[in-house]
Scaffold this active site. Sequence first.
Site, PDB file in Angstrom:
ATOM      1  CD  GLN A  65       0.013  -4.222  -5.883  1.00 52.95           C
ATOM      2  OE1 GLN A  65      -0.284  -3.824  -4.675  1.00 52.95           O
ATOM      3  NE2 GLN A  65      -1.098  -4.464  -6.547  1.00 52.95           N
ATOM      4  N   GLY A  70      -3.736  -2.882  -8.894  1.00 51.82           N
ATOM      5  CA  GLY A  70      -5.093  -3.213  -8.237  1.00 51.82           C
ATOM      6  C   GLY A  70      -4.921  -4.182  -7.277  1.00 51.82           C
ATOM      7  CB  THR A  71      -7.485  -5.319  -4.697  1.00 51.21           C
ATOM      8  OG1 THR A  71      -8.645  -5.357  -5.709  1.00 51.21           O
ATOM      9  CG2 THR A  71      -7.810  -3.602  -4.245  1.00 51.21           C
ATOM     10  N   GLY A 124     -19.487  -1.461  -3.831  1.00 56.82           N
ATOM     11  CA  GLY A 124     -19.948  -2.684  -4.509  1.00 56.82           C
ATOM     12  C   GLY A 124     -20.879  -3.558  -3.440  1.00 56.82           C
ATOM     13  CG  ASN A 149     -16.356  -5.673  -0.506  1.00 56.56           C
ATOM     14  OD1 ASN A 149     -16.055  -6.265   0.728  1.00 56.56           O
ATOM     15  ND2 ASN A 149     -15.662  -6.014  -1.687  1.00 56.56           N
ATOM     16  CG  HIS A 299       2.079  33.585  20.751  1.00 56.06           C
ATOM     17  ND1 HIS A 299       3.217  33.223  20.643  1.00 56.06           N
ATOM     18  CD2 HIS A 299       1.669  35.026  20.637  1.00 56.06           C
ATOM     19  CE1 HIS A 299       3.816  34.444  20.037  1.00 56.06           C
ATOM     20  NE2 HIS A 299       2.871  35.308  20.169  1.00 56.06           N
TER      21      HIS A 299
END
Length: 384
Positions: A65, A70-71, A124, A149, A299
């Site tokens: 991509q 965007g998805t 969503g 969702n 330590h």
Amino acid sequence: MRPLSESRPKPMLPVTSKPLVAHTVEAAIEAGANDIVLVVGYEADVVRHYFGDRFQGVPIRYAVQDQQDGTAGALWAASEHLEPSEPFAVINGDIVFDRPSLSTLFASGPAIGSTRVEEPSNYGILEVSGGTVTGIVEKPEDPPGRLANAGAYVFPPEAFACLDVRRSERGEYELTDILGRVLEDETTDVGHVEFSQWLDVGRPWELLEANERKLAELERDIRGTVSDDAVISDAVVVEPGATIRSDVVLEGPALIRSGATVGPNAYVRGATLIGEGATVGHGVEIKNSVLMAGTSVAHLSYVGDSVLGRDVNVGAGTAIANLRHDDQPIEMTVSGERVSTGRRKFGVVLGDEAKTGINTSLNPGVRLSSGQTTAPGESVFSDR
């Protein structure tokens, strides 16, 4: 998630012994996936190097991509590797969920993964009638329910005709717009499967919680070198090549990865991941934290409820505070705004190669960017 994601994609951050997205890929294969397409962009070579061409016997292919648009843009990039006549699953790479629910989703397609949430206006929300999903409403002021969702879908082949969507108001191509077009097709009934466990890992404290959840699934397995006078209780995994020195106390669930060294006289408790090659020195207490590969805690230091990136050097006597005096949830700055972690106890987030001087004190919710340092004896109250 910055600074932890400055040198690798967020889904490649460690959750127990493997990257976050590897848990998802394993779950998909277990649920019956016979082909995996990983959509890559930022730091793509990190993903390619880990998964290669095959993973657990299943072919792995990569879709690039080029623009983070965007998805739906991610699905469009992946579509050239998919068979238009077959159903396909889409899963977000940054969620943690229970594997049986994903198997049920695969067997129930077309379907959407759902999760019941307390504040539906932040998600969503699915509109459901008689078990069939009829719509999805993003961050509604008047929610139609509490089923959100979950970021996992099984699409029918007809979805290929719905991939061409317009940019949303925020300038991205949204997967939910593709879903909306599928739901408009009256010939296709889309169900939903409520996940028993689900977590969206988008911020550092959620990465800590993801590790807490997965570490809770550990079974005791001691294969490294352990001193005879070390005390180990509950579900602790010491990988081959790890060393537990004298008078160390380990209380599980904890995972000590290969090449790590703990002690002498150290105390590790709570859900803790000590990464590959990490060092926990004399008199150190580590509580409910993630130490990534190569990190050293010198330590007489205390690290509680914190996430430390790779090759961090915590100077001797460093103390990390993880609790407010007023007992309110710890806040962190995210995208310029103070945000509640929702956690009564949370320490700090240190980016890769950050260093603290001896006797440094770090306030709860502080974030140090990669390579940042503190002076000896300094008290740090704000991000840098």
